[in-house]
Design an enzyme around this catalytic site. Structure first.
Site, short mmCIF file in Angstrom:
data_model
loop_
_atom_site.label_atom_id
_atom_site.label_comp_id
_atom_site.label_asym_id
_atom_site.label_seq_id
_atom_site.Cartn_x
_atom_site.Cartn_y
_atom_site.Cartn_z
CG PHE A 25 -1.87 1.07 1.37
CD1 PHE A 25 -2.89 1.22 0.45
CD2 PHE A 25 -1.81 1.96 2.43
CE1 PHE A 25 -3.82 2.24 0.57
CE2 PHE A 25 -2.73 2.98 2.58
CZ PHE A 25 -3.74 3.13 1.65
CB SER A 93 3.34 -4.44 3.00
OG SER A 93 2.67 -3.62 3.92
CG MET A 94 -2.57 -4.10 0.63
SD MET A 94 -3.17 -2.66 -0.27
CE MET A 94 -2.20 -2.74 -1.78
CG ASP A 194 7.00 -4.20 10.06
OD1 ASP A 194 6.65 -3.01 9.93
OD2 ASP A 194 6.71 -5.08 9.23
CG HIS A 224 6.88 -2.67 6.52
ND1 HIS A 224 6.15 -3.77 6.90
CD2 HIS A 224 6.27 -2.17 5.41
CE1 HIS A 224 5.12 -3.92 6.09
NE2 HIS A 224 5.18 -2.97 5.16
#
Length: 264
Positions: A25, A93-94, A194, A224
């Site tokens: 994202f 991630s997303m 993260d 992250h």
């Protein structure tokens, strides 16, 4: 609208095993490009689509919803499935949420998932305010460049648009509902430090998926965006090992079979 540096989609035509990579994202293919190039160098067919509203300016993301981002990765998955004998999905991630939904809905088309710091739930209590807040405040400070390695950038947005964040929260709910439908082998790598996605995300994935072939690894030296961080080389190597273990039609095997056929 010009693209940010490295934000263009990446495509490499390799062997009979394909890999779809899904970025996060407010990020772009830039966060996955070195990984994609490593997979391509190993002879795999690789696709890193640019998600709608990403890679330009945050205002463009404001106009999109999770269904738009999902439709793009699904389209690429179907293209790879036509071209290749086996397809793996790697994600950050997303992108992990999108990958998990793909796995739930396209079962046999996907041979395995590699998830790096997957984002599948909200980590901020304020997210309950998003349905109202998004009409009052267009954006909040961004989440990009959570990277321990000095001087490295993922070229993500410096603002997070709240209409899009509200839609992301809806994606999380949809993915959580479908986690038990995920049965493919999973390699999950996550960073203890993260600052964007809490460890509770990986815990939720591991607790709810139905996969029996699951490997968990820690990225101790990375934040992250571990795909651009100190553990990147280990992530790339682990993902290749994972794919080779599960894909008899990997690049080296294809070459040998073809040469045997040629002589035979």
């Amino acid at each position: 609208m010009p693209l940010l540096p490295g934000a263009e989609p990446y495509r490499h035509r390799g062997g009979r095993v394909g890999v779809l990579l899904c970025h996060g994202f407010t990020g772009s293919p830039a966060s996955l490009r070195p990984w994609a190039e490593e997979l391509a160098a190993a002879g795999l067919t690789v696709s890193v689509p640019l998600l709608p509203g990403h890679g330009t300016r945050w205002q463009d993301l404001q106009l999109t919803r999770w269904e738009d981002w999902y439709a793009e990765v699904e389209r690429e998955l179907l293209v790879l499935a036509e071209e290749c004998e086996q397809v793996f999905v790697c994600a950050l991630s997303m992108g992990g949420a999108l990958a998990l939904r793909l796995a739930a809905l396209h079962g046999p088309r996907i041979s395995g998932l590699v998830l790096v710091n997957p984002s599948v739930r909200s980590d901020t209590p304020a997210s309950v305010l998003l349905p109202v807040l998004r009409h009052l405040v267009p954006s909040v400070p961004g989440i990009s460049d959570d990277i321990a390695a000095p001087g490295v950038t993922e070229h993500g947005y410096d603002r997070t648009p709240l209409h899009a964040a509200w839609s992301l929260a809806r994606l999380w709910r949809e993915v959580q509902r479908r986690l038990p439908e995920v049965t493919q082998p999973v390699l999950l790598l996550h960073s203890p430090q993260d600052h964007v996605v809490s460890p509770a995300n990986s815990e939720l994935v591991l607790a709810r998926i139905s996969s029996t072939d699951v490997t968990e690894r820690l990225c101790e030296r990375s934040f992250h965006v571990a795909t651009l961080d100190h553990d990147a080389a280990e992530i790339f190597a682990a993902s290749l090992d994972f794919i080779h273990r599960l894909a008899p039609a990997d690049a080296a095997g294809v070459t040998r079979v073809e040469s045997d056929d040629h002589h035979g």
